[in-house]
Design an enzyme around this catalytic site. Sequence first.
Site, PDB file in Angstrom:
ATOM      1  N   ASP A  82      -8.229  -1.338  -1.651  1.00 34.48           N
ATOM      2  CA  ASP A  82      -7.435  -2.067  -0.657  1.00 34.48           C
ATOM      3  C   ASP A  82      -5.951  -1.710  -0.833  1.00 34.48           C
ATOM      4  O   ASP A  82      -5.450  -1.662  -1.959  1.00 34.48           O
ATOM      5  CB  ASP A  82      -7.645  -3.577  -0.892  1.00 34.48           C
ATOM      6  CG  ASP A  82      -7.033  -4.431   0.210  1.00 34.48           C
ATOM      7  OD1 ASP A  82      -7.114  -4.027   1.387  1.00 34.48           O
ATOM      8  OD2 ASP A  82      -6.491  -5.509  -0.107  1.00 34.48           O
ATOM      9  N   HIS A 208      -6.799  -8.039   8.297  1.00 31.07           N
ATOM     10  CA  HIS A 208      -6.250  -8.443   6.997  1.00 31.07           C
ATOM     11  C   HIS A 208      -5.754  -9.879   7.141  1.00 31.07           C
ATOM     12  O   HIS A 208      -5.526 -10.363   8.242  1.00 31.07           O
ATOM     13  CB  HIS A 208      -5.091  -7.522   6.602  1.00 31.07           C
ATOM     14  CG  HIS A 208      -5.544  -6.202   6.053  1.00 31.07           C
ATOM     15  ND1 HIS A 208      -5.298  -5.804   4.756  1.00 31.07           N
ATOM     16  CD2 HIS A 208      -6.268  -5.211   6.607  1.00 31.07           C
ATOM     17  CE1 HIS A 208      -5.823  -4.610   4.552  1.00 31.07           C
ATOM     18  NE2 HIS A 208      -6.421  -4.218   5.661  1.00 31.07           N
ATOM     19  N   VAL A 231     -10.553 -11.205   2.726  1.00 25.90           N
ATOM     20  CA  VAL A 231     -10.288 -12.556   2.206  1.00 25.90           C
ATOM     21  C   VAL A 231      -9.899 -12.469   0.729  1.00 25.90           C
ATOM     22  O   VAL A 231     -10.664 -11.932  -0.088  1.00 25.90           O
ATOM     23  CB  VAL A 231     -11.534 -13.463   2.352  1.00 25.90           C
ATOM     24  CG1 VAL A 231     -11.256 -14.853   1.780  1.00 25.90           C
ATOM     25  CG2 VAL A 231     -11.966 -13.568   3.812  1.00 25.90           C
TER      26      VAL A 231
END
Length: 283
Positions: A82, A208, A231
């Site tokens: 991420d 996001h 999350v």
Amino acid sequence: MKFLPMAELLSRAYKGGYGVPSFFVWNSESIELTLRAAARLKAPVILMTGPWEFSFTGPRELAAVAHALASHFDVQAALHLDHGDTLERVATCLASGYSSVMLDYSTRPFDENVEGLRRAVELARPSGATVEGELGLIGKVDDISAEGAEESTLTDPAMAAEFVQRTGIDALAVSIGNAHGAYTHLPRLDFDRLAKLRESTGIPLVLHGGSGTPPDDLRKAISLGIAKVNVATEIMTAIRGSVMSDWQGGRNMWVPFAQAAAMQEAEKVLEKWIHLTGAAGRA
Ligand code: 13P
């Protein structure tokens, strides 16, 4: 099981009209908890880690732990980087067995963002891994959120089309009024823009800043092309709240006990999001 390319999970979700939850993980407990919840609810799931976590446990070690734990579960899951910050980071994660990577060059000029993602796609293709890019800035709610740009700028549909076409990415994170962190006032998502982005890009879109999104807004966003929902903050909030009440109450001093109690609270968050996204029963 082996981790799947994230694109496989997303393309099914995109066509099937549901979302795949992408949960923040940072150690063996959080990885196991996420895989267990996904197995129990028969849901596809994405395990995501970002550069902030790597100062303690690096991507090689985290991937080794994730692969070892995954072999005990029968689930459809992807292991995802991420907010990858450099191409070197992307390369390291791919070499470590990540099945998906995000390179976040959203703060850079458009052409640099395009060039970075084009190269990330080149790096990922040999292993079949998925690539996520971001266009437009997704801000953060407050200063205590680790992730997010200092400000938000909404994603332009025409630029998004060009971005997707020139880079060859599989999924695009969009800025439509969403933000990282615990919303202090409810977000106003720009659904017209989202519909245009779906139309102009034709690829799965990523939300996001999932924490705190009202369920009706979430469902609408999914119906308009959001196939992945990130999350993190709600998981952190559940763990922090549990540990603080446990320790402040002076009931125990044994870290593993506090951790076990906190992970039970985190599990409730995971289950909630697996149901909210419509992912339950899809794997
Ligand atoms: P939240 O922390 O707001 O849930 O957002 C997580 C995220 O988008 C990670 O990239």
